[in-house]
Design a protein around this motif. Structure first.
Motif, PDB file in Angstrom:
ATOM      1  N   LYS A 168      58.767  27.539   6.811  1.00 32.44           N
ATOM      2  CA  LYS A 168      59.709  26.757   7.312  1.00 32.44           C
ATOM      3  C   LYS A 168      60.427  27.076   8.745  1.00 32.44           C
ATOM      4  N   ASN A 169      61.262  25.959   9.018  1.00 32.57           N
ATOM      5  CA  ASN A 169      61.637  25.911  10.487  1.00 32.57           C
ATOM      6  C   ASN A 169      62.583  27.362  11.022  1.00 32.57           C
ATOM      7  N   GLY A 170      62.335  27.748  11.778  1.00 33.46           N
ATOM      8  CA  GLY A 170      63.120  28.870  12.268  1.00 33.46           C
ATOM      9  C   GLY A 170      62.041  30.307  11.824  1.00 33.46           C
TER      10      GLY A 170
ATOM     11  N   GLN B 228      59.152  26.285  14.542  1.00 29.93           N
ATOM     12  CA  GLN B 228      59.896  24.548  14.902  1.00 29.93           C
ATOM     13  C   GLN B 228      58.927  23.576  14.235  1.00 29.93           C
ATOM     14  N   PHE B 229      59.064  23.409  13.540  1.00 29.93           N
ATOM     15  CA  PHE B 229      58.152  21.793  12.831  1.00 29.93           C
ATOM     16  C   PHE B 229      59.192  20.810  13.516  1.00 29.93           C
ATOM     17  N   SER B 230      57.989  19.336  14.919  1.00 37.02           N
ATOM     18  CA  SER B 230      58.844  18.974  14.949  1.00 37.02           C
ATOM     19  C   SER B 230      57.032  17.706  15.123  1.00 37.02           C
ATOM     20  N   ASP B 231      57.483  16.291  13.563  1.00 36.95           N
ATOM     21  CA  ASP B 231      56.167  15.421  13.698  1.00 36.95           C
ATOM     22  C   ASP B 231      55.086  16.437  14.117  1.00 36.95           C
ATOM     23  N   ASP B 232      53.958  15.753  15.087  1.00 40.33           N
ATOM     24  CA  ASP B 232      53.232  16.184  14.951  1.00 40.33           C
ATOM     25  C   ASP B 232      53.126  17.594  16.263  1.00 40.33           C
TER      26      ASP B 232
ATOM     27  N   LEU C  93      54.366  21.542  17.768  1.00 41.23           N
ATOM     28  CA  LEU C  93      55.141  22.824  17.479  1.00 41.23           C
ATOM     29  C   LEU C  93      55.719  23.021  17.982  1.00 41.23           C
ATOM     30  N   PHE C  94      57.039  24.169  18.187  1.00 38.56           N
ATOM     31  CA  PHE C  94      58.186  24.415  19.063  1.00 38.56           C
ATOM     32  C   PHE C  94      57.772  26.463  18.614  1.00 38.56           C
ATOM     33  N   PHE C  95      57.461  27.117  19.664  1.00 34.90           N
ATOM     34  CA  PHE C  95      57.671  28.382  19.579  1.00 34.90           C
ATOM     35  C   PHE C  95      58.908  28.750  20.512  1.00 34.90           C
ATOM     36  N   ILE C  96      59.828  29.951  19.837  1.00 33.65           N
ATOM     37  CA  ILE C  96      60.996  29.828  19.974  1.00 33.65           C
ATOM     38  C   ILE C  96      60.945  31.038  19.900  1.00 33.65           C
ATOM     39  N   ARG C  97      61.737  31.548  21.192  1.00 31.79           N
ATOM     40  CA  ARG C  97      62.698  33.315  21.436  1.00 31.79           C
ATOM     41  C   ARG C  97      63.034  33.999  20.576  1.00 31.79           C
ATOM     42  N   HIS C  98      63.144  34.802  19.745  1.00 32.53           N
ATOM     43  CA  HIS C  98      64.514  35.809  18.926  1.00 32.53           C
ATOM     44  C   HIS C  98      65.748  35.429  19.871  1.00 32.53           C
TER      45      HIS C  98
ATOM     46  N   LYS D 207      50.017  20.763  20.420  1.00 33.55           N
ATOM     47  CA  LYS D 207      50.409  19.957  18.888  1.00 33.55           C
ATOM     48  C   LYS D 207      49.760  20.337  17.767  1.00 33.55           C
ATOM     49  N   SER D 208      50.021  20.137  17.082  1.00 34.52           N
ATOM     50  CA  SER D 208      49.839  21.228  15.527  1.00 34.52           C
ATOM     51  C   SER D 208      47.790  21.260  15.231  1.00 34.52           C
ATOM     52  N   HIS D 209      47.214  19.904  16.283  1.00 34.50           N
ATOM     53  CA  HIS D 209      45.803  20.482  15.621  1.00 34.50           C
ATOM     54  C   HIS D 209      45.221  21.287  17.028  1.00 34.50           C
ATOM     55  N   ALA D 210      46.191  22.016  17.971  1.00 32.01           N
ATOM     56  CA  ALA D 210      45.734  22.890  19.096  1.00 32.01           C
ATOM     57  C   ALA D 210      45.410  24.865  18.131  1.00 32.01           C
ATOM     58  N   VAL D 211      46.667  24.478  17.274  1.00 33.51           N
ATOM     59  CA  VAL D 211      46.466  25.755  16.083  1.00 33.51           C
ATOM     60  C   VAL D 211      45.188  25.428  15.020  1.00 33.51           C
ATOM     61  N   SER D 212      45.033  27.245  15.542  1.00 37.86           N
ATOM     62  CA  SER D 212      43.865  27.594  14.426  1.00 37.86           C
ATOM     63  C   SER D 212      44.472  27.702  13.036  1.00 37.86           C
ATOM     64  N   PHE D 213      45.414  28.143  12.882  1.00 35.46           N
ATOM     65  CA  PHE D 213      46.311  29.119  11.364  1.00 35.46           C
ATOM     66  C   PHE D 213      47.289  29.805  12.167  1.00 35.46           C
ATOM     67  N   TYR D 214      48.756  29.713  11.263  1.00 31.01           N
ATOM     68  CA  TYR D 214      49.603  30.387  12.254  1.00 31.01           C
ATOM     69  C   TYR D 214      50.403  30.582  10.166  1.00 31.01           C
TER      70      TYR D 214
END
Length: 125
Positions: free
Chosen positions: A68-70, A88-92, A94-99, A109-116
């Motif tokens: 989930k987000n965070g 962080q998810f937003s529509d299509d 994915l945002f990656f944020i430092r701790h 974009k979500s299609h640029a991620v193989s897995f998480y």
């Protein structure tokens, strides 16, 4: 739509996929996910690996855990790069944020991620 991988995937220290776990460690808490695995951070000063995790740290990842987000995740991008940050998810997108906070420093974009996969434990070196 983007989905988490449901197959067990393990990493060698150089980041390439390998069919067996890197190692086993004493003192790791029980993780109920039978597909969980560990990786060792072997990058020094990789801009996509959050400074919260450092060279030599061990991360336990759970492919079955919902994300989930965070949440702190390890993601593999379709170009082969690995990223470890809060997600962080937003529509299509994915945002990656430092701790340590602040805005997203990396987004795709979500299609640029193989897995998480969710990081469920970090053992500091």
């Amino acid at each position: 739509p983007l989905r988490q991988s449901n197959t067990p995937i393990f990493f060698r220290c150089n980041g390439r996929i390998c069919p067996k776990p890197v190692h086993t460690l004493n003192g790791i808490p029980d993780v109920s996910d039978s597909l969980s695995f560990s990786i060792i951070i072997d990058y020094e000063n990789n801009p996509l690996i959050d400074p919260y995790t450092r060279y030599g740290d061990v991360m336990i990842l759970s492919p079955a855990a919902s994300v989930k987000n965070g949440d702190h995740v390890l993601a593999k991008l379709t170009d082969g790069r690995l990223i470890s940050r809060k997600i962080q998810f937003s529509d299509d997108n994915l945002f990656f944020i430092r701790h340590e906070g602040g805005g997203a420093e990396f987004s795709v974009k979500s299609h640029a991620v193989s897995f998480y996969h969710k990081v469920v434990y970090v053992r500091k070196r």
